[in-house]
Every structure is written in C-alpha cells, then in structure tokens.
Design an enzyme around this catalytic site. Structure first.
Site, PDB file in Angstrom:
ATOM      1  N   LYS A 180      10.655   0.065   4.016  1.00 40.14           N
ATOM      2  CA  LYS A 180      10.119   0.799   2.864  1.00 40.14           C
ATOM      3  C   LYS A 180       8.621   0.973   3.108  1.00 40.14           C
ATOM      4  O   LYS A 180       7.811   0.089   2.846  1.00 40.14           O
ATOM      5  CB  LYS A 180      10.364   0.033   1.557  1.00 40.14           C
ATOM      6  N   GLY A 233       0.442  -6.280   1.918  1.00 40.81           N
ATOM      7  CA  GLY A 233      -0.105  -5.504   0.807  1.00 40.81           C
ATOM      8  C   GLY A 233      -1.007  -6.370  -0.046  1.00 40.81           C
ATOM      9  O   GLY A 233      -1.567  -7.367   0.415  1.00 40.81           O
ATOM     10  N   SER A 234      -1.122  -6.013  -1.313  1.00 45.13           N
ATOM     11  CA  SER A 234      -2.032  -6.723  -2.213  1.00 45.13           C
ATOM     12  C   SER A 234      -1.472  -8.090  -2.586  1.00 45.13           C
ATOM     13  O   SER A 234      -0.259  -8.328  -2.541  1.00 45.13           O
ATOM     14  CB  SER A 234      -2.249  -5.898  -3.491  1.00 45.13           C
ATOM     15  N   VAL A 237       1.026  -7.917  -5.691  1.00 44.02           N
ATOM     16  CA  VAL A 237       2.404  -7.544  -5.378  1.00 44.02           C
ATOM     17  C   VAL A 237       3.058  -8.623  -4.527  1.00 44.02           C
ATOM     18  O   VAL A 237       4.248  -8.928  -4.681  1.00 44.02           O
ATOM     19  CB  VAL A 237       2.451  -6.174  -4.668  1.00 44.02           C
ATOM     20  N   GLY A 238       2.299  -9.224  -3.626  1.00 43.17           N
ATOM     21  CA  GLY A 238       2.838 -10.293  -2.794  1.00 43.17           C
ATOM     22  C   GLY A 238       3.397 -11.437  -3.615  1.00 43.17           C
ATOM     23  O   GLY A 238       4.457 -12.000  -3.289  1.00 43.17           O
ATOM     24  N   GLU A 255       1.605 -11.137   3.975  1.00 37.28           N
ATOM     25  CA  GLU A 255       0.233 -11.000   4.488  1.00 37.28           C
ATOM     26  C   GLU A 255      -0.506 -10.166   3.468  1.00 37.28           C
ATOM     27  O   GLU A 255      -0.151  -9.013   3.227  1.00 37.28           O
ATOM     28  CB  GLU A 255       0.237 -10.344   5.866  1.00 37.28           C
ATOM     29  N   CYS A 289      -7.384  -5.173   5.923  1.00 41.83           N
ATOM     30  CA  CYS A 289      -7.361  -6.496   5.288  1.00 41.83           C
ATOM     31  C   CYS A 289      -8.331  -7.450   5.968  1.00 41.83           C
ATOM     32  O   CYS A 289      -8.778  -8.423   5.359  1.00 41.83           O
ATOM     33  CB  CYS A 289      -5.950  -7.062   5.287  1.00 41.83           C
ATOM     34  N   GLU A 390     -11.247  -8.299  -3.363  1.00 44.16           N
ATOM     35  CA  GLU A 390     -11.089  -7.360  -2.257  1.00 44.16           C
ATOM     36  C   GLU A 390     -11.281  -5.932  -2.767  1.00 44.16           C
ATOM     37  O   GLU A 390     -10.589  -5.492  -3.679  1.00 44.16           O
ATOM     38  CB  GLU A 390      -9.708  -7.507  -1.628  1.00 44.16           C
TER      39      GLU A 390
END
Length: 488
Positions: A180, A233-234, A237-238, A255, A289, A390
C-alpha cells in the site's frame, strides 16, 4: 523514455493482473512543482479490493515458500535488471510526482536496483544453526520460516527505495506481499510493481492496492490473514499500526520520525560541517526521516559557522526537479507545504529568531508549485516546538552551547532517536558521542542523512519499534525461528 502527455490511469496489481478498483473511483496525483499538472490517476480502492489481494497472496505464498532461497533470489535478479532498464523513466516519474531533483531520483532508483541484487544474494545465505543437544544421539537445529502474508505500508518521500527495501527481503525469505504505497506517489509505485510483473513472479506473490490510509492502511492493520506489517511513516500512524497489530497478534515493524541533531564541536572542520548540514538538512527539501533538523554548535565557532552556512544557503537554486540547475525542489504536496509553514509560524511565535527564509516562494516561475525557501532560525531553545517536533521540511534550528556535554544533553532531549552526527577532530569527543547519543544511526564527520543498504537501519526511543531494517538484520522481522529436534 518520457512521460506520456495525457495523464494515464494506473490500476491495482492483484493476483498477477492489473485491475481497477471495485469502487470505480480514482484520485489524481499532482505534480508539486506545478499544481495544475496531473501526473496520473490512481485507484481509490475499497476494502473489497484489499480482501481480493490478501486472498491471492495467501494462496500464492503456499507454493512460493516451497521454492528454494536461490530460486526466489533469481526472481529478484530479474526484477533488478528490469528496474535498471527503466531507471530513467521511473526517476523522471518520481521527480514529477514527488518533487525531488532528477539526480536524487536517479540515485534512489539505482539504489533500488542495488537493494534487489543484495537480497537476491541473501537467498544463498544460511537460514539456521545447528545447536548441541544434551542428547548425544539427537540432532537439534533452527530454521527460519516465512511469516506468510506481509502488508507493506510506505511513505511518499522515497517511493522506490523504501518499498523495495521492504518487499525484497520479504520475498526472498518466502513471504507474499501486499503493497500500500502513499497516494501522493502511487504512480511511481505502479511503475516499480510493473518491474515485478515483467519478471513474471508467480501470480499473487506481489500485489499492490492503492487508496486512502483510512481504508487500505487500516484494512491491512485489521486483516486476519495478514501475518506481518512493515510500516514507514509518522509516529502517530505508527502507533495505530502497533496497537492494531498487537490486538490481533500480528508481527509489526515501524520506522517513524526523527528530530536529528548535528553537533558542531569547537575543533570541527567548519567547511565540512556546513556542507554536510546543508546536504543533510535541505536535500529532498528536508523531507527525509534522517534529515538534519537541529544544529547544535559550540559557542567558539558559532558565528563563523553561521556565516558560512547562510552564505551557502543563499546560493541554493530552487525550482522544478527536472531542471538541470535546480538544487532544491518543492514540498511534495500542498498539505506538506502548509505543515512546514505552520511550524515556521510556531518558531516565530515562540521567540526564535528567523534569520533566513521562512516563507513560500511566490516568484512568477514558482507560484504554481509548493515551494518554500530554506529556513534558518537561531536563538532556539530545546523546549521550543521547532526543536522538538519533526517538521519534514527545509528548516534548520541553530542552538548555541557552551560545552560538548551540554550539546549531548540537548541532542538527546527529544522523544526521537533516529540519526545523529558530530563534527570534531578529537577522538575523545567522537567516543563520547558514540557512547552517549540516543540514536540508531550514528555518524562521525558525515551528514545525518546517510543510510547504506547493507547495514541495519532503525531508531531508538519513538523513532522505531526497536527493530531494524535492511542488511542481514531484515531476516529478524520477515521470518520466525523454528527449532527442530530429531531423534533417530
């Protein structure tokens, strides 16, 4: 090969076929250098589409895992060669869809080729160990076995390298995959998956379903037949990925973000430190990142470092990534541009001094794109938002310190711990930094944004799930250990 002039509609790849979404809806992928240009249309998929892909992957994995490691590796070699033959086309698509400069996009695509070849070779390596048994007549050993079906959720900032560094090890260790990709770069992802299709992997082993995270991403998290989830990702969401995976007992790998410091010691080579700070913090418009975000400088060299930094930043050429003289392209989307601008406003509101940039580029040639000037703040304190969160944009926060001990304390004073670097010629400083910095990637006299495919990659604290990607460390996530005891 150049892009088609008419925007093409790209389909999902399910069970060895390109198919449209059951919902018959598409999203437009926009060129961030020119918001009026559509790069292509991608599927806005449904839960039903995901279910079809998972069913295909589950069925295909049964036979895929029975192939030898070297046989699976041969498929990856084929994909690598095909990707290499389409390198220019895919790199140009990446630049038009995500905004990074063409040289950066070509470098990333070439890295994808190298990753595929690396993991093709992993098919020849050991997958277990013989362990002495207390029974002298018995044989005891371990073997690595695949998880089954792996969901791969990837971001827009590295639309070739990140999917490949997840998909390649997943496949060589015997898993089937559902990709995805981020909607912002799904056209690039489709062209990467086309390389797998051309390599004629068995139908269902690799699948791609595009669509919103709330539907397809959440569907991957919740699906009972997806055995592992690898996510980049962020951190927000992680955490959702982790919670959902834990709730149903799936394996997960995260990650996430970084707030990466560079320490400039009093004895640093300032020209080297300046070049690395600019490269690490501003290439790809700061959308890495591992990008440098905080620059922590000892007071003895603060002013000369700042002067050299600003002089070099003023020379940066901003423009479309396809232009040969462009050094920095646009933010990847209007949403990301607005996020960067909001952080700049927070920096000013909280008392940091804006000394360069800090606004959107509105020149006649750039007004239709999502451009922002490289931005530098000084008199930044560690508790300020721009020193803690971030930003994912070309924003540098300069922090003056008295001692190396103070620099290390500030460097560690964030919830993230992905990458960090120091510039010094003193071996004692180097060893103190290596020992005390809370980061998964530690760099000495080099920019913070360097990652090598053969080395483990991941972060400390809230930058990761404490797992590692890439290199031989990838086997730890994509397989489980089976211990075998044989008694004649």
């Amino acid at each position: 090969m150049t892009l088609q002039t008419e925007p093409k509609t790209y389909q999902n790849y399910i069970n060895g076929r390109w198919v449209s979404s059951s919902g018959n809806q598409v999203d437009a992928s926009i060129n961030p250098a020119n918001k009026n240009e559509v790069v292509g249309y991608i599927q806005k998929s449904t839960k039903e589409d995901l279910d079809q892909a998972v069913a295909a992957a589950k069925k295909a994995q049964v036979q895929w895992r029975k192939l030898s490691g070297p046989a699976r590796g041969e498929y990856l070699y084929k994909v690598a060669n095909i990707l290499e033959s389409h390198l220019d086309e895919i790199a140009e698509t990446m630049t038009k869809e995500m905004g990074k400069t063409l040289p950066e996009a070509k470098g990333e695509t070439a890295r994808g080729v190298a990753i595929l070849r690396y993991y093709a070779g992993e098919g020849m390596r050991k997958i277990g160990e013989v362990i002495p048994s207390t029974d002298s007549e018995a044989l005891m050993f371990t073997s690595r076995v695949p998880l089954g079906v792996v969901g791969v959720i990837t971001p827009w900032n590295f639309p070739v390298a990140i999917p490949i560094w997840k998909i390649a090890p997943a496949l060589v260790y015997g898993n089937a995959v559902i990709l995805k990709p981020a909607q912002e770069t799904a056209v690039t992802a489709a062209k990467v998956i086309q390389c797998f299709a051309e390599a004629e992997l068995p139908a269902g082993v690799v699948n791609m379903v595009t669509g919103p995270g709330s539907v397809i991403g959440q569907g991957i998290i919740d699906h009972p037949d997806i055995n592992g989830i690898t996510f980049t990702g962020s951190d927000q969401v992680g955490k959702m990925v982790a919670q959902g995976a834990v709730a149903r007992g799936a394996k997960y790998q995260l990650e996430m973000g970084g707030k990466n410091p560079v320490i400039v010691a009093a004895d640093a080579d300032l020209d080297l430190a300046v070049d690395a700070t600019i490269s690490g913090g501003l290439r790809s418009t700061g959308q890495k990142c591992t990008a440098t975000s905080r620059v922590i400088i000892q007071k003895e060299v603060y002013e000369p470092f700042k002067e050299k930094l600003l002089n070099k930043i003023k020379e940066i050429k901003i423009g479309p990534g396809l232009h040969g003289d462009t050094w920095m392209g646009p933010c990847a989307s209007e949403s990301q541009l607005n996020t960067v601008l909001s952080y700049i406003e927070k920096g000013k509101a909280e008392g940091a001094d804006l000394i360069y940039g800090g606004k959107r580029c509105e020149d006649s040639e750039l007004k239709h794109g999502f451009y922002v000037y490289p931005t530098v703040f000084e008199n930044v304190t560690s508790e300020m938002t721009i020193a803690q969160e971030e930003i994912f944009g070309p924003v540098l926060a300069l922090i003056k310190v008295e001692t190396l001990e103070e620099a290390l304390e500030i460097a560690n004073d964030v919830r993230f711990g992905l990458s960090a670097s120091i510039f010094t010629q003193n071996i004692g400083n180097m060893l103190s930094f290596i020992r005390e910095i809370d980061a998964g990637l530690v760099r000495i006299n080099a920019e913070s944004a360097g990652v090598e495919l053969q080395a483990p990659f991941g972060g400390m604290k809230q930058s990761s799930s404490h797992s590692r990607e890439q290199g031989q460390a990838a086997i730890e996530f994509f397989t489980a250990i089976k211990t075998v005891f044989v008694k004649p």
